[in-house]
Scaffold this motif. Structure first.
Motif, PDB file in Angstrom:
ATOM      1  N   GLU A  30       0.805  -1.203   0.000  1.00 40.04           N
ATOM      2  CA  GLU A  30       0.000   0.000   0.000  1.00 40.04           C
ATOM      3  C   GLU A  30       0.847   1.267   0.000  1.00 40.04           C
ATOM      4  O   GLU A  30       0.365   2.343   0.300  1.00 40.04           O
ATOM      5  N   ASN A  31       2.148   1.154  -0.263  1.00 39.25           N
ATOM      6  CA  ASN A  31       2.997   2.332  -0.361  1.00 39.25           C
ATOM      7  C   ASN A  31       2.839   2.902  -1.758  1.00 39.25           C
ATOM      8  O   ASN A  31       3.358   2.351  -2.722  1.00 39.25           O
ATOM      9  N   GLU A  61       8.184   5.679  14.222  1.00 37.42           N
ATOM     10  CA  GLU A  61       6.793   5.256  14.401  1.00 37.42           C
ATOM     11  C   GLU A  61       6.635   3.737  14.367  1.00 37.42           C
ATOM     12  O   GLU A  61       5.518   3.226  14.445  1.00 37.42           O
ATOM     13  N   ASP A 112       5.660  -2.968   5.730  1.00 33.14           N
ATOM     14  CA  ASP A 112       5.889  -1.547   5.486  1.00 33.14           C
ATOM     15  C   ASP A 112       4.596  -0.856   5.076  1.00 33.14           C
ATOM     16  O   ASP A 112       4.591   0.241   4.519  1.00 33.14           O
ATOM     17  N   ARG A 113       3.479  -1.504   5.351  1.00 33.18           N
ATOM     18  CA  ARG A 113       2.192  -0.944   4.950  1.00 33.18           C
ATOM     19  C   ARG A 113       1.800   0.254   5.810  1.00 33.18           C
ATOM     20  O   ARG A 113       2.217   0.385   6.961  1.00 33.18           O
ATOM     21  N   ASN A 114       0.948   1.074   5.213  1.00 34.65           N
ATOM     22  CA  ASN A 114       0.288   2.119   5.963  1.00 34.65           C
ATOM     23  C   ASN A 114      -0.655   1.435   6.961  1.00 34.65           C
ATOM     24  O   ASN A 114      -1.446   0.574   6.579  1.00 34.65           O
ATOM     25  N   ASN A 171       5.855   1.275   9.788  1.00 37.25           N
ATOM     26  CA  ASN A 171       5.065   2.504   9.817  1.00 37.25           C
ATOM     27  C   ASN A 171       4.076   2.540  10.975  1.00 37.25           C
ATOM     28  O   ASN A 171       3.161   3.365  10.987  1.00 37.25           O
ATOM     29  N   LYS A 174      -3.403   2.074   8.244  1.00 40.00           N
ATOM     30  CA  LYS A 174      -4.848   2.107   7.986  1.00 40.00           C
ATOM     31  C   LYS A 174      -5.278   1.028   7.006  1.00 40.00           C
ATOM     32  O   LYS A 174      -6.471   0.730   6.878  1.00 40.00           O
ATOM     33  N   TYR A 175      -4.315   0.420   6.306  1.00 41.10           N
ATOM     34  CA  TYR A 175      -4.645  -0.652   5.371  1.00 41.10           C
ATOM     35  C   TYR A 175      -4.415  -2.043   5.972  1.00 41.10           C
ATOM     36  O   TYR A 175      -4.565  -3.036   5.288  1.00 41.10           O
TER      37      TYR A 175
END
Length: 459
Positions: A9-10, A235, A139-141, A187, A143-144
């Protein structure tokens, strides 16, 4: 938690950002070359990074006309950066696999029932702080990242189902079974999902073990290293789930051998200084960092080559050396030159300092026999003093080591020695890198320290 373009999702836009992603790929390739990894592991990572670079190279800043809004594309370089970042951790060693699928034996799963799963993807199989560990990197956001996923989708499984599969594969892998699985979300992770990790799987937060959050990926240009990519993991969320509790050595504390001498004795020379760096047990139950010696390490410590006889050996006529060492003369001279260049007591002293030395009964017996047959008066004296200052433990090889097939390269006696170190979560100090490589080739991680070989000289 995998490297599929469709699942990451990057999102980046065409144009300058594509060029930045390509630079990140090139920087990670250069950083990868500095890591001490097996050829197989490097090849796997290099292939993935080059595949990503080729994917990015199909686009350019001219692909979208100025009047159109740039289209986003998925990139995986962030995932690969995070994997390489973890591989740089000083507590990571014995890396045996990277970015590989670990199969789940269908005959085991559900009593031999049908399954659409062929295993689970694991980003790093290694030793971490002396324990066998699997790393799963995302390494996904945040929120996904879905906890439950879509039940009607075989590709979009929720995180809960993925973790359950990983644990099932881990429990049934035998030789690859980790003591824990560490999840590195570069992340971060949403509060709901993090809480589910804790409540459902008993995960604990281990971010404090990963204190180096700001990272520079460098590229070598004209003989100088330049930092061209900076990334922060401030983070990041790092969670650990314990897997293998059957080998909890704290429930079976190490008991000191009564022959261990706890009194300070001035042994003199580099040997005396070396011995003084090891911690001597002060009670029956031993608590502290351990170091396991195999026979090659014990021989190297007491060898005349390691204890001041280099010049004497070099001054000995060649004919006399050939009579004395026969076909091994060349190897002995090579070891003499190695000792002059890098004294072994100084070299391995850094490894044993502050640790309690242990040897298994098999190593102890073999060592004594070799010293009796080939050692000189001084070597025998040093051998006795060394034996008095280590803890002799029963042969107790770990289940995962003994699950490996016994072959010419994986000899039973070595499996016992290294497996005993593995059982006690102690790194093994060894010159037997042939055995270490054979173990790593099976996919099993192994915590070891290498030393240069030294022979008994009859000193």
């Amino acid at each position: 938690m995998d490297v599929d373009h469709q699942e990451h999702e990057n999102l980046v836009t065409l144009g300058v950002t594509i060029e930045e992603a390509k630079k990140r790929c090139e920087a990670v390739i250069d950083t990868l070359e500095t890591l001490h990894l097996s050829h197989s592991c490097k090849h796997t990572l290099l292939r993935l990074i080059q595949s990503e670079l080729a994917f990015l190279s199909r686009f350019s800043s001219t692909d979208s006309a100025p009047e159109f809004e740039p289209s986003p594309i998925c990139v995986n370089i962030g995932h690969l950066e995070s994997v390489v970042h973890i591989l740089q951790h000083p507590k990571v060693s014995g890396v045996s696999r990277v970015c590989k699928n670990i199969p789940l034996h269908l005959s085991i799963r559900n009593g031999g029932g049908n399954s659409d799963s062929k295993g689970a993807h694991v980003d790093i199989v290694c030793s971490f702080n002396g324990n066998p560990v699997w790393f799963i990197v995302s390494d996904r956001n945040p929120k996904y990242i879905s906890w439950h996923g879509q039940h009607d989708s075989s590709k979009n499984k929720g995180l809960q189902e993925r973790v359950q599969l990983l644990l099932e594969v881990a429990h049934n892998s035998v030789s690859l079974t980790p003591s824990s699985i560490i999840f590195f979300f570069s992340n971060g992770l949403g509060g709901f999902t993090r809480e589910k990790f804790h409540s459902v799987f008993g995960a604990i937060d281990v971010k404090s073990k990963f204190s180096n959050f700001d990272v520079n990926f460098s590229k070598e240009l004209e003989g100088e290293w330049l930092d061209i990519v900076a990334r922060s993991y401030q983070e990041a969320c790092v969670l650990e789930i314990k897997v293998d509790c059957s080998q909890d050595v704290s429930k079976n504390p190490l008991v000191a051998n009564p022959s261990v001498k706890v009194n300070d004795v001035n042994l003199g020379g580099s040997f005396g200084h070396f011995i003084s760096q090891m911690i001597l047990p002060k009670g029956r139950n031993i608590d502290g960092d351990l170091i396991n010696f195999d026979t090659t390490a014990l021989i190297a410590i007491v060898s005349g080559i390691s204890n001041g006889n280099t010049q004497k050996l070099l001054a000995t006529p060649e004919d006399e050396l050939k009579i004395r060492f026969k076909g091994n003369t060349g190897f002995v001279i090579d070891q003499v030159m190695s000792e002059i260049e890098k004294p072994i007591h100084v070299d391995i002293g850094k490894v044993i300092s502050g640790r309690i030395g242990i040897i298994c009964e098999s190593s102890c017996s073999e060592f004594k026999e070799l010293v009796l047959m080939c050692g000189g008066v001084n070597e025998k004296l040093r051998a006795n003093q060394l034996i008095e200052r280590v803890v002799i433990v029963p042969d107790s090889p770990s289940a995962r080591m003994m699950s490996l097939p016994t072959t010419r390269k994986l000899a039973l006696k070595n499996k016992i020695v290294f497996g005993t170190g593995d059982y006690w979560h102690a790194p093994t100090l060894t010159a037997n890198m042939g055995f270490v490589r054979a173990v790593l080739q099976t996919g099993m991680s192994l915590f070891t320290f290498e030393h240069k070989p030294r022979a008994l000289t009859g000193d």
